[in-house]
Scaffold this motif. Structure first.
Motif, mmCIF file in Angstrom:
data_model
loop_
_atom_site.group_PDB
_atom_site.id
_atom_site.type_symbol
_atom_site.label_atom_id
_atom_site.label_comp_id
_atom_site.label_asym_id
_atom_site.label_seq_id
_atom_site.Cartn_x
_atom_site.Cartn_y
_atom_site.Cartn_z
ATOM 1 N N TRP A 26 0.846 -1.194 0.000
ATOM 2 C CA TRP A 26 0.000 0.000 0.000
ATOM 3 C C TRP A 26 0.883 1.245 0.000
ATOM 4 O O TRP A 26 2.044 1.203 0.419
ATOM 5 N N VAL A 27 0.318 2.314 -0.491
ATOM 6 C CA VAL A 27 0.883 3.660 -0.370
ATOM 7 C C VAL A 27 -0.293 4.603 -0.178
ATOM 8 O O VAL A 27 -1.429 4.266 -0.537
ATOM 9 N N PRO A 28 -0.062 5.788 0.359
ATOM 10 C CA PRO A 28 -1.168 6.742 0.486
ATOM 11 C C PRO A 28 -1.599 7.260 -0.890
ATOM 12 O O PRO A 28 -0.781 7.388 -1.793
ATOM 13 N N SER A 29 -2.858 7.554 -1.024
ATOM 14 C CA SER A 29 -3.378 8.127 -2.261
ATOM 15 C C SER A 29 -2.985 9.603 -2.348
ATOM 16 O O SER A 29 -3.028 10.323 -1.355
ATOM 17 N N VAL A 30 -2.643 10.047 -3.558
ATOM 18 C CA VAL A 30 -2.327 11.463 -3.778
ATOM 19 C C VAL A 30 -3.448 12.166 -4.551
ATOM 20 O O VAL A 30 -3.250 13.242 -5.103
ATOM 21 N N THR A 31 -4.642 11.579 -4.554
ATOM 22 C CA THR A 31 -5.759 12.163 -5.304
ATOM 23 C C THR A 31 -6.188 13.530 -4.783
ATOM 24 O O THR A 31 -6.741 14.320 -5.543
ATOM 25 N N LYS A 32 -5.919 13.824 -3.518
ATOM 26 C CA LYS A 32 -6.277 15.140 -2.991
ATOM 27 C C LYS A 32 -5.294 16.216 -3.452
ATOM 28 O O LYS A 32 -5.595 17.398 -3.370
ATOM 29 N N ILE A 33 -4.139 15.801 -3.947
ATOM 30 C CA ILE A 33 -3.145 16.741 -4.461
ATOM 31 C C ILE A 33 -3.296 16.899 -5.975
ATOM 32 O O ILE A 33 -3.310 18.008 -6.492
ATOM 33 N N TRP A 34 -3.401 15.770 -6.673
ATOM 34 C CA TRP A 34 -3.605 15.765 -8.125
ATOM 35 C C TRP A 34 -4.812 14.881 -8.411
ATOM 36 O O TRP A 34 -4.759 13.664 -8.212
ATOM 37 N N GLN A 35 -5.896 15.451 -8.908
ATOM 38 C CA GLN A 35 -7.102 14.664 -9.176
ATOM 39 C C GLN A 35 -6.868 13.575 -10.217
ATOM 40 O O GLN A 35 -7.488 12.521 -10.159
ATOM 41 N N VAL A 36 -5.961 13.814 -11.159
ATOM 42 C CA VAL A 36 -5.689 12.836 -12.204
ATOM 43 C C VAL A 36 -5.157 11.522 -11.623
ATOM 44 O O VAL A 36 -5.236 10.475 -12.259
ATOM 45 N N ALA A 37 -4.647 11.565 -10.412
ATOM 46 C CA ALA A 37 -4.134 10.352 -9.767
ATOM 47 C C ALA A 37 -5.233 9.311 -9.582
ATOM 48 O O ALA A 37 -4.943 8.116 -9.480
ATOM 49 N N ASN A 38 -6.473 9.730 -9.560
ATOM 50 C CA ASN A 38 -7.598 8.807 -9.374
ATOM 51 C C ASN A 38 -7.510 7.630 -10.337
ATOM 52 O O ASN A 38 -7.510 6.476 -9.914
ATOM 53 N N TRP A 39 -7.415 7.895 -11.614
ATOM 54 C CA TRP A 39 -7.373 6.827 -12.619
ATOM 55 C C TRP A 39 -6.051 6.086 -12.591
ATOM 56 O O TRP A 39 -6.001 4.861 -12.722
#
Length: 182
Positions: free
Chosen positions: A98-111
């Motif tokens: 696991w790693v932390p999600s960076v979606t709150k920093i870059w929305q494109v990280a979602n996909w």
């Protein structure tokens, strides 16, 4: 690279190493500090674009240097204002991927994170909707892992339904061509 110096100064405990490959700076970051490091890179150092994110499986690695963990998540960042790339690599243990999600920093990280999860089985803690994106929801295993069986012992249970639906849809026109008579 100035960004690396500032990063090492601000987060000495987070930086595991650094190197340059093909003229591009790379930094290895401890996953426990990843969110802080990425927020700093984005907010204070201007790496405002996440160009790509992907997984790597080092099972059976015979290249230069021993890898500390089986997996890595690799982030390719770009500073539009400075016209500068930075690659961030995060070692990920096989037993707890696991790693932390960076979606709150870059929305494109979602996909990107969903694809990495789907293909490698690496979980992204805090992701808003972590589920398969390329493979069917009931697919077993992670196809880009090096120990993934190339020839499944049994066919995917939903294959017949998908094939029937494809035959049903093939009689329709798509764009300016007729695909096939039904």
């Amino acid at each position: 690279m100035e960004a690396l110096d500032k990063l090492k100064e601000r987060f000495p405990q987070a930086v595991l190493g650094e190197e340059t490959s093909c003229g591009q700076a790379m930094v290895y970051v401890d996953r426990n500090y990843l969110l802080e490091v990425m927020k700093f890179l984005h907010d204070e150092l201007g790496f405002d674009h996440l160009a790509d994110l992907g997984g790597v499986d080092y099972l059976g690695w015979k290249g230069k240097g021993k890898k500390p963990e089986r997996f890595e998540v690799v982030y390719n960042l770009y500073s539009i204002g400075k016209r500068e790339f930075l690659r961030v690599k995060v070692p990920v243990p096989e037993k707890d991927p696991w790693v932390p999600s960076v979606t709150k920093i870059w929305q494109v990280a979602n996909w990107f994170e969903r694809e990495c999860y789907d293909m490698f089985g690496i979980r992204f803690k805090g992701h808003p909707d972590l589920r398969r994106i390329l493979m069917p929801e009931d697919w077993k295993g992670y196809p880009l892992r090096k120990d993934y069986a190339l020839q499944p012992e049994e066919e995917w249970p939903e294959y017949d339904k998908v094939r029937a639906k494809a035959r049903e849809l093939c009689r329709y026109e798509w764009g300016d061509r007729k695909v096939r008579e039904g």
